[in-house]
Scaffold this motif. Structure first.
Motif, PDB file in Angstrom:
ATOM      1  N   GLY A 128      67.374 -50.155 -62.255  1.00 57.99           N
ATOM      2  CA  GLY A 128      68.982 -48.878 -62.251  1.00 57.99           C
ATOM      3  C   GLY A 128      70.182 -49.318 -62.546  1.00 57.99           C
ATOM      4  O   GLY A 128      70.858 -48.744 -63.046  1.00 57.99           O
ATOM      5  N   ASP A 129      69.898 -50.417 -61.681  1.00 57.35           N
ATOM      6  CA  ASP A 129      71.484 -51.236 -62.163  1.00 57.35           C
ATOM      7  C   ASP A 129      71.644 -51.191 -63.833  1.00 57.35           C
ATOM      8  O   ASP A 129      73.027 -50.788 -65.177  1.00 57.35           O
ATOM      9  N   SER A 130      70.919 -51.803 -64.364  1.00 58.56           N
ATOM     10  CA  SER A 130      71.035 -51.725 -65.982  1.00 58.56           C
ATOM     11  C   SER A 130      71.173 -50.596 -66.823  1.00 58.56           C
ATOM     12  O   SER A 130      71.987 -50.158 -67.834  1.00 58.56           O
ATOM     13  N   PHE A 131      70.275 -49.642 -66.057  1.00 55.39           N
ATOM     14  CA  PHE A 131      70.569 -48.453 -66.565  1.00 55.39           C
ATOM     15  C   PHE A 131      71.873 -47.775 -66.779  1.00 55.39           C
ATOM     16  O   PHE A 131      72.587 -47.146 -67.009  1.00 55.39           O
ATOM     17  N   ILE A 132      72.456 -47.807 -65.457  1.00 61.87           N
ATOM     18  CA  ILE A 132      73.716 -47.381 -65.041  1.00 61.87           C
ATOM     19  C   ILE A 132      74.957 -48.130 -66.130  1.00 61.87           C
ATOM     20  O   ILE A 132      75.230 -47.862 -66.522  1.00 61.87           O
ATOM     21  N   ALA A 133      74.600 -49.164 -66.136  1.00 62.67           N
ATOM     22  CA  ALA A 133      75.372 -50.178 -66.703  1.00 62.67           C
ATOM     23  C   ALA A 133      75.739 -49.911 -68.406  1.00 62.67           C
ATOM     24  O   ALA A 133      76.719 -49.925 -68.669  1.00 62.67           O
ATOM     25  N   ALA A 134      74.078 -49.625 -68.627  1.00 71.20           N
ATOM     26  CA  ALA A 134      74.326 -48.964 -70.074  1.00 71.20           C
ATOM     27  C   ALA A 134      75.104 -47.624 -70.758  1.00 71.20           C
ATOM     28  O   ALA A 134      75.772 -47.415 -71.584  1.00 71.20           O
ATOM     29  N   LEU A 135      74.464 -46.730 -70.093  1.00 70.63           N
ATOM     30  CA  LEU A 135      75.580 -45.579 -69.603  1.00 70.63           C
ATOM     31  C   LEU A 135      76.240 -45.306 -69.738  1.00 70.63           C
ATOM     32  O   LEU A 135      78.256 -44.559 -70.022  1.00 70.63           O
ATOM     33  N   ALA A 136      77.162 -46.198 -68.732  1.00 69.34           N
ATOM     34  CA  ALA A 136      78.501 -46.233 -67.963  1.00 69.34           C
ATOM     35  C   ALA A 136      79.415 -47.052 -69.154  1.00 69.34           C
ATOM     36  O   ALA A 136      80.867 -46.016 -69.550  1.00 69.34           O
ATOM     37  N   ARG A 137      78.974 -47.290 -70.453  1.00 71.15           N
ATOM     38  CA  ARG A 137      79.575 -47.782 -71.650  1.00 71.15           C
ATOM     39  C   ARG A 137      79.500 -46.606 -72.734  1.00 71.15           C
ATOM     40  O   ARG A 137      80.600 -46.511 -73.477  1.00 71.15           O
ATOM     41  N   ALA A 138      79.177 -45.616 -72.483  1.00 72.28           N
ATOM     42  CA  ALA A 138      79.658 -44.223 -73.786  1.00 72.28           C
ATOM     43  C   ALA A 138      80.364 -44.064 -72.600  1.00 72.28           C
ATOM     44  O   ALA A 138      80.506 -42.381 -72.967  1.00 72.28           O
ATOM     45  N   GLY A 139      80.975 -43.811 -71.272  1.00 67.60           N
ATOM     46  CA  GLY A 139      81.108 -42.919 -70.454  1.00 67.60           C
ATOM     47  C   GLY A 139      80.071 -41.818 -69.932  1.00 67.60           C
ATOM     48  O   GLY A 139      81.149 -40.720 -68.980  1.00 67.60           O
ATOM     49  N   ILE A 140      79.299 -42.955 -69.579  1.00 62.58           N
ATOM     50  CA  ILE A 140      78.693 -41.548 -68.536  1.00 62.58           C
ATOM     51  C   ILE A 140      78.034 -42.145 -67.288  1.00 62.58           C
ATOM     52  O   ILE A 140      78.016 -42.645 -67.323  1.00 62.58           O
TER      53      ILE A 140
END
Length: 364
Positions: free
Chosen positions: A50-62
């Motif tokens: 979950g953490d890596s998924f959240i971090a990846a999408l955070a880069r796109a402001g999601i």
């Protein structure tokens, strides 16, 4: 590798790429509305990824809005479907949204069904995190829950908008789960690709020992095979897609007898079911005993069951479970039998009494 599933206006892509989960922003940003993606996952998978998924999408402001469910086949139930729909409605999911199914086959089946009925049909995305889900259940649009009468008896055809399969996440799977998923890989060779079955014989153990290149090849080859079949026979109205059920009629009966529990994983049941289907075909002189033995030898070599999977029930009891099979039509239950490795076909002339007698003769 991008594998298209050609279904006209409902066409979608399956991306098979090592490291794709860490680049989820690049692949999934276009599906986010209002700067968020509601993501349904089981608690065990989310703790790992979950953490890596959240971090990846955070880069796109999601912003990722996780909805967590308990792991295990018992989650595919009426109660959990109702609970999930209530939680998605509380998050104000709209018809134009895409819900992310983040996990194995249980999550994909449940979330896909919820998406099919919520607001009369929402979009969804599959992010499969098990080998079984990557090679089979995430592709093709079959969604369902289990009922006391049997497995996957309530559901809908509802295709995902996109499938993101990252073979690297499979490194966190326990070997038992990996082997269960591998049964579905073997299935594609047994249906119509004897060369791929030979590849499995040569590489299966190394794959299960963690060879990532072999794992990626198995996922790519399996997805391409399933995409071809689904595009030709989406709703199983012809016999082509039915071939994907090789081992499943026997396997689902075993799963039902095990109470849809961790006592017997779905892929383990499919492995046992495929071995039984070959053995039953050999008894009916449809295929050689040598082919049936070859299949059982390979499945056993990778640690999969090939008999009744430790279930002491007699044949009549197992056949009673088959009577509720969703493929039953006009009182007849089609069986996927074989004329040899890579030569599966549909047989609608099988008498269930013959199946019960055959099962009574099989090793426990």
């Amino acid at each position: 590798m991008i594998v298209p599933v050609e279904l006209g206006a409902r066409r979608y892509d399956v991306l098979v790429e090592a490291g794709a989960l860490g680049a989820a922003d690049r692949h999934l940003a276009g599906f986010a509305r209002g700067g968020r993606l509601v993501t349904v996952a089981d608690e065990r998978v989310w703790a790992l990824h979950g953490d890596s998924f959240i971090a990846a999408l955070a880069r796109a402001g999601i912003d990722v809005r996780p909805v967590l469910l308990p792991p295990g086949e018992a989650t595919k139930s009426w109660a959990m479907l109702a609970d999930l729909c209530d939680r998605l409605l509380a998050l104000e999911v709209e018809r134009a949204d895409h819900i992310v199914a983040f996990g194995g086959g249980v999550i994909g089946d449940l979330v896909g069904f919820a998406a099919a009925i919520l607001k009369r049909g929402c979009g969804f995305i599959q992010v499969p995190t098990t080998l079984l889900a990557q090679v089979d259940s995430s592709v093709g649009g079959k969604t369902a829950i289990n009922t006391p009468a049997g497995k996957n008896l309530v559901g809908a055809f509802h295709q995902p908008a996109f499938v993101l399969a990252d073979p690297l996440v499979l490194a966190t799977l326990p070997r038992r789960d990996l082997a269960a998923g591998y049964a579905e890989v073997v299935k594609y060779g047994l249906i119509d690709d004897p060369a791929f079955f030979a590849w499995c014989e040569a590489n299966g153990l190394a794959l299960l020992d963690g060879d990532t290149a072999l794992m990626a090849h198995a996922v790519e080859r399996s997805v391409a095979a399933k995409a071809r079949i689904v595009a030709a026979d989406e709703r199983e109205t012809a016999d082509l897609r039915a071939l994907l059920n090789l081992g499943h009629t026997f396997g689902h009966a075993l799963e039902a007898e095990a109470g849809f529990s961790d006592r017997l994983l779905h892929g383990e049941a499919v492995a046992a079911g495929m071995a039984l289907a070959f053995r039953f075909s050999a008894e009916r002189e449809l295929c050689s005993v040598a082919d049936a033995d070859r299949v059982a030898t390979h499945l056993s070599a990778v640690g999969l069951p090939t008999g009744r999977a430790g279930l002491a029930s007699d044949g009549a009891r197992l056949v009673a479970h088959m009577a509720h099979d969703k493929k039953k039509s006009a009182g007849t239950l089609p069986f996927i039998l074989v004329r040899g490795i890579g030569q599966a076909f549909v047989d609608r002339s099988v008498a269930l009494d013959d199946v019960a007698a055959f099962l009574d003769r099989q090793p426990n």
